[in-house]
Write a protein that holds these residues in place. Structure first.
Motif, PDB file in Angstrom:
ATOM      1  N   GLY A   1      58.556  42.074  41.092  1.00 56.30           N
ATOM      2  CA  GLY A   1      57.386  42.467  40.320  1.00 56.30           C
ATOM      3  C   GLY A   1      56.242  42.961  41.182  1.00 56.30           C
ATOM      4  N   LEU A   2      55.540  43.993  40.683  1.00 49.28           N
ATOM      5  CA  LEU A   2      54.410  44.595  41.386  1.00 49.28           C
ATOM      6  C   LEU A   2      53.135  44.447  40.570  1.00 49.28           C
ATOM      7  N   LEU A   3      52.011  44.718  41.200  1.00 54.54           N
ATOM      8  CA  LEU A   3      50.731  44.766  40.507  1.00 54.54           C
ATOM      9  C   LEU A   3      50.571  46.130  39.846  1.00 54.54           C
ATOM     10  N   LEU A   4      49.807  46.184  38.778  1.00 61.23           N
ATOM     11  CA  LEU A   4      49.457  47.452  38.133  1.00 61.23           C
ATOM     12  C   LEU A   4      47.946  47.623  38.218  1.00 61.23           C
TER      13      LEU A   4
ATOM     14  N   ALA B   1      48.433  38.678  43.808  1.00 62.27           N
ATOM     15  CA  ALA B   1      47.213  39.475  43.941  1.00 62.27           C
ATOM     16  C   ALA B   1      46.148  38.707  44.710  1.00 62.27           C
ATOM     17  N   THR B   2      45.586  39.333  45.722  1.00 58.66           N
ATOM     18  CA  THR B   2      44.466  38.776  46.465  1.00 58.66           C
ATOM     19  C   THR B   2      43.174  39.013  45.693  1.00 58.66           C
ATOM     20  N   ALA B   3      42.075  38.433  46.199  1.00 61.33           N
ATOM     21  CA  ALA B   3      40.772  38.689  45.588  1.00 61.33           C
ATOM     22  C   ALA B   3      40.433  40.177  45.627  1.00 61.33           C
ATOM     23  N   GLU B   4      40.833  40.846  46.696  1.00 65.27           N
ATOM     24  CA  GLU B   4      40.590  42.294  46.806  1.00 65.27           C
ATOM     25  C   GLU B   4      41.415  43.067  45.786  1.00 65.27           C
ATOM     26  N   ASP B   5      42.653  42.620  45.544  1.00 63.41           N
ATOM     27  CA  ASP B   5      43.485  43.273  44.521  1.00 63.41           C
ATOM     28  C   ASP B   5      42.869  43.099  43.141  1.00 63.41           C
ATOM     29  N   VAL B   6      42.399  41.888  42.865  1.00 64.04           N
ATOM     30  CA  VAL B   6      41.762  41.630  41.575  1.00 64.04           C
ATOM     31  C   VAL B   6      40.517  42.494  41.417  1.00 64.04           C
ATOM     32  N   ASP B   7      39.746  42.613  42.471  1.00 64.24           N
ATOM     33  CA  ASP B   7      38.547  43.455  42.435  1.00 64.24           C
ATOM     34  C   ASP B   7      38.904  44.897  42.102  1.00 64.24           C
ATOM     35  N   ALA B   8      39.972  45.398  42.705  1.00 62.81           N
ATOM     36  CA  ALA B   8      40.401  46.770  42.426  1.00 62.81           C
ATOM     37  C   ALA B   8      40.851  46.919  40.978  1.00 62.81           C
TER      38      ALA B   8
ATOM     39  N   VAL C   1      47.433  44.804  35.682  1.00 64.72           N
ATOM     40  CA  VAL C   1      48.123  43.515  35.791  1.00 64.72           C
ATOM     41  C   VAL C   1      47.972  42.967  37.194  1.00 64.72           C
ATOM     42  N   VAL C   2      47.512  41.707  37.267  1.00 67.22           N
ATOM     43  CA  VAL C   2      47.459  40.988  38.535  1.00 67.22           C
ATOM     44  C   VAL C   2      48.303  39.726  38.387  1.00 67.22           C
ATOM     45  N   THR C   3      49.350  39.613  39.169  1.00 67.46           N
ATOM     46  CA  THR C   3      50.219  38.447  39.116  1.00 67.46           C
ATOM     47  C   THR C   3      49.854  37.478  40.231  1.00 67.46           C
TER      48      THR C   3
ATOM     49  N   PRO D   1      44.972  32.330  44.615  1.00 67.27           N
ATOM     50  CA  PRO D   1      43.647  32.947  44.510  1.00 67.27           C
ATOM     51  C   PRO D   1      43.436  33.829  43.288  1.00 67.27           C
ATOM     52  N   THR D   2      44.503  34.194  42.595  1.00 61.48           N
ATOM     53  CA  THR D   2      44.424  35.294  41.629  1.00 61.48           C
ATOM     54  C   THR D   2      43.537  34.962  40.439  1.00 61.48           C
ATOM     55  N   GLY D   3      43.829  33.844  39.776  1.00 57.26           N
ATOM     56  CA  GLY D   3      43.067  33.498  38.589  1.00 57.26           C
ATOM     57  C   GLY D   3      41.601  33.273  38.867  1.00 57.26           C
ATOM     58  N   GLU D   4      41.301  32.584  39.950  1.00 59.45           N
ATOM     59  CA  GLU D   4      39.910  32.295  40.296  1.00 59.45           C
ATOM     60  C   GLU D   4      39.132  33.583  40.541  1.00 59.45           C
ATOM     61  N   ALA D   5      39.733  34.528  41.235  1.00 59.13           N
ATOM     62  CA  ALA D   5      39.053  35.794  41.491  1.00 59.13           C
ATOM     63  C   ALA D   5      38.781  36.554  40.200  1.00 59.13           C
ATOM     64  N   LEU D   6      39.665  36.424  39.235  1.00 52.47           N
ATOM     65  CA  LEU D   6      39.519  37.144  37.975  1.00 52.47           C
ATOM     66  C   LEU D   6      38.416  36.544  37.112  1.00 52.47           C
ATOM     67  N   ILE D   7      38.412  35.217  36.952  1.00 53.68           N
ATOM     68  CA  ILE D   7      37.430  34.604  36.039  1.00 53.68           C
ATOM     69  C   ILE D   7      36.009  34.636  36.603  1.00 53.68           C
ATOM     70  N   THR D   8      35.874  34.800  37.902  1.00 50.37           N
ATOM     71  CA  THR D   8      34.535  34.836  38.506  1.00 50.37           C
ATOM     72  C   THR D   8      34.023  36.249  38.745  1.00 50.37           C
ATOM     73  N   HIS D   9      34.815  37.256  38.412  1.00 55.88           N
ATOM     74  CA  HIS D   9      34.400  38.629  38.725  1.00 55.88           C
ATOM     75  C   HIS D   9      33.228  39.048  37.840  1.00 55.88           C
ATOM     76  N   PRO D  10      32.167  39.583  38.428  1.00 54.84           N
ATOM     77  CA  PRO D  10      30.968  39.909  37.647  1.00 54.84           C
ATOM     78  C   PRO D  10      31.140  41.074  36.672  1.00 54.84           C
TER      79      PRO D  10
END
Length: 502
Positions: free
Chosen positions: A17-20, A51-58, A220-222, A227-236
């Motif tokens: 599986g990959l990120l989208l 997904a890293t925090a940077e991936d989530v940011d993207a 999609v961020v897997t 780190p993935t979920g935390e980066a997503l819920i805190t993103h401004p």
């Protein structure tokens, strides 16, 4: 011979599986992957990107750009409706493939997919239902309160970028209940499936793109919560978080949302009672209650009726029937049509459930059936036998805490008032069942229960009905018009129609 999933994996042709992100499938920024182990065998089944925090940011920035600049929020009613109906048709067309992927994800038997609430069909119906709201959920016009010739109207507009976080146990239904109304309203989405059910969700997204959804509308961020979920819920740049899962994570999301006052919808579990009166069809009630904590997900379902409150006059009959249902459960290969129940999702949950069973015995509940881990050919998996406790006090741990496993606690009661008091004596309030032949009692009791969804002589999920809970079972509702409106902001516009009023 020990059970193995490898042949099924190869037959399905499972791919990593990959990120989208912004319409492009890609690996994570640091190349880290998650190895998925099947809960029935603990074999390595496949890998997907973490997904890293940077991936989530993207991903969030891609969703933000698609919302601010892209065509989807400004698309016509017809364009949105056509995409959603095409996706519903693709779901039905690929139902067997999706059920196979789910069996590889979480070990739920493919035959359980014939039950509506767990099926691909219910997801298709949810999308069809919300497609129907696109041209109906409009605003209102208001007369001038202070008099004069003026126009006062309201509009519903998409809320913005949505973080949709799915659990592993019912990904088809929850994918639809979150993305259906979000996309119908014109939102863009960053989707995080559970690390224990990602392959089936990734395929759902591929079908959504095939249906014609523009690039960047769904990303999609897997990966796990850290780190993935935390980066997503805190993103401004996330405007709303829609989450289904544990109370602990739900509370963290509420904390994280405070900084930017994100909108939040959450469904956080339950300890739902099944209230069985003396005039009930006792075999039906016992089979339903025991079935919800054994068949299919092995009790790993938020709406499972895990407390049976049974009138003393029919208590022994209920226990006898429930014990028979528990003993009937068949475990093993989820691709085998004879298998009725799943393993627990991971070793942590296995240990947790066995700990609750031990706690129940220590606190004085009578173990009638099960209570053990399955061994032999199934010994490598996370299987626990269907477990029935009798003579449970409602203050016991197994009657108060969500076990999320195949454990039914049976509590006796003497009259209607006591049954309602016991039913409401919980921190949760997701669902309940009322079993009686007396119609007036059924509705009288239903009105007094502090729960969001009540089933009378049975329970069924409906795609057009609101679903959610009271108290610590969550915030908001999924399903129906209320779900669509939860992905919108309400705007008031006022304009005088004559120059004299300006």
């Amino acid at each position: 011979m020990a059970l193995s999933m490898l042949a099924h994996r190869d037959e399905v042709g499972l791919k990593d599986g990959l990120l989208l992100v912004g319409g492009q499938w890609r690996a994570s920024g640091d190349g880290v992957t998650w190895t998925h182990r099947h809960p029935a065998t603990r074999e390595e089944i496949g890998r997907f990107a973490v997904a890293t925090a940077e991936d989530v940011d993207a991903a969030v920035k891609a969703a933000r750009k698609a919302f601010d600049e892209g065509p989807w929020p400004r698309s016509t009613v017809g364009e949105r409706v056509r995409v959603m109906h095409r996706f519903s048709a693709l779901l039905r067309e690929h139902s067997d493939e999706l059920l196979s992927l789910l069996a590889l994800d979480n070990g739920v038997p493919k035959t359980f997919g014939n039950i509506y609430a767990a099926s691909v069909t219910v997801a298709a119906d949810v999308f069809d239902h919300h497609a129907g709201w696109i041209d109906k959920a409009g605003g209102e016009t208001f007369p001038g309160y202070q008099g004069g010739d003026k126009l006062a109207v309201t509009f519903r507009e998409p809320i913005g970028v949505v973080a949709a976080i799915l659990p592993w146990n019912a990904p088809f239904l929850l994918f639809a209940q979150k993305l259906g109304p979000a996309l119908a309203a014109g939102c863009t989405v960053v989707l995080k499936p559970s690390e224990y059910a990602s392959f089936s969700v990734l395929r759902l997204v591929e079908l959504l793109l095939e249906a014609g959804l523009p690039e960047g509308v769904v990303n999609v961020v897997t990966g796990p919560g850290d780190p993935t979920g935390e980066a997503l819920i805190t993103h401004p740049l996330v405007d709303k978080v829609s989450f289904t899962g544990s109370r602990a994570v739900g509370k963290r999301i509420v904390e994280a949302s405070a900084g930017t006052l994100k909108r939040v919808s959450m469904e956080l579990g339950g300890k739902s009672p099944a209230i069985v009166f003396a005039d009930a069809e006792v075999p039906l009630a016992a089979a339903t209650a025991m079935g919800t904590v054994t068949m299919g997900l092995s009790g790993q379902a938020c709406i499972a009726q895990t407390r049976a409150l049974v009138h003393r006059d029919v208590y022994d009959e209920f226990i006898t029937v429930a014990q028979g249902v528990a003993g009937y459960m068949a475990y093993g290969d989820p691709f085998d049509p004879a298998v009725l129940a799943s393993p627990l999702i991971n070793e942590r949950q296995l240990d947790r459930v066995l700990g609750y069973i031990q706690k129940g015995q220590e606190e004085g509940a009578r173990l009638v059936q099960g209570g053990n881990r399955l061994e032999g050919d199934l010994g490598n998996g996370n299987f626990v036998a269907a477990t029935l406790f009798a003579d449970v006090d409602n203050k016991m741990t197994i009657a108060q805490e969500e076990i999320f496993g195949p454990v039914l606690a049976v509590v006796p009661f003497s009259d209607e008032d006591e049954a309602i008091r016991l039913a409401n004596d919980t921190q949760y309030g997701l669902g309940a069942g009322v079993y009686t032949k007396e119609v007036q009692r059924a509705f009288r009791v239903s009105k007094r229960l502090r729960a969001g969804s009540i089933g009378i002589n049975g329970f069924q999920v409906e795609p057009h009905m609101p679903f959610g809970g009271y108290q610590q079972s969550g915030i908001g509702r999924e399903g129906g018009r209320s779900a669509y409106e939860a992905y919108t902001e309400l705007k008031s516009v006022m304009m005088p129609l004559t120059e004299a009023m300006m």
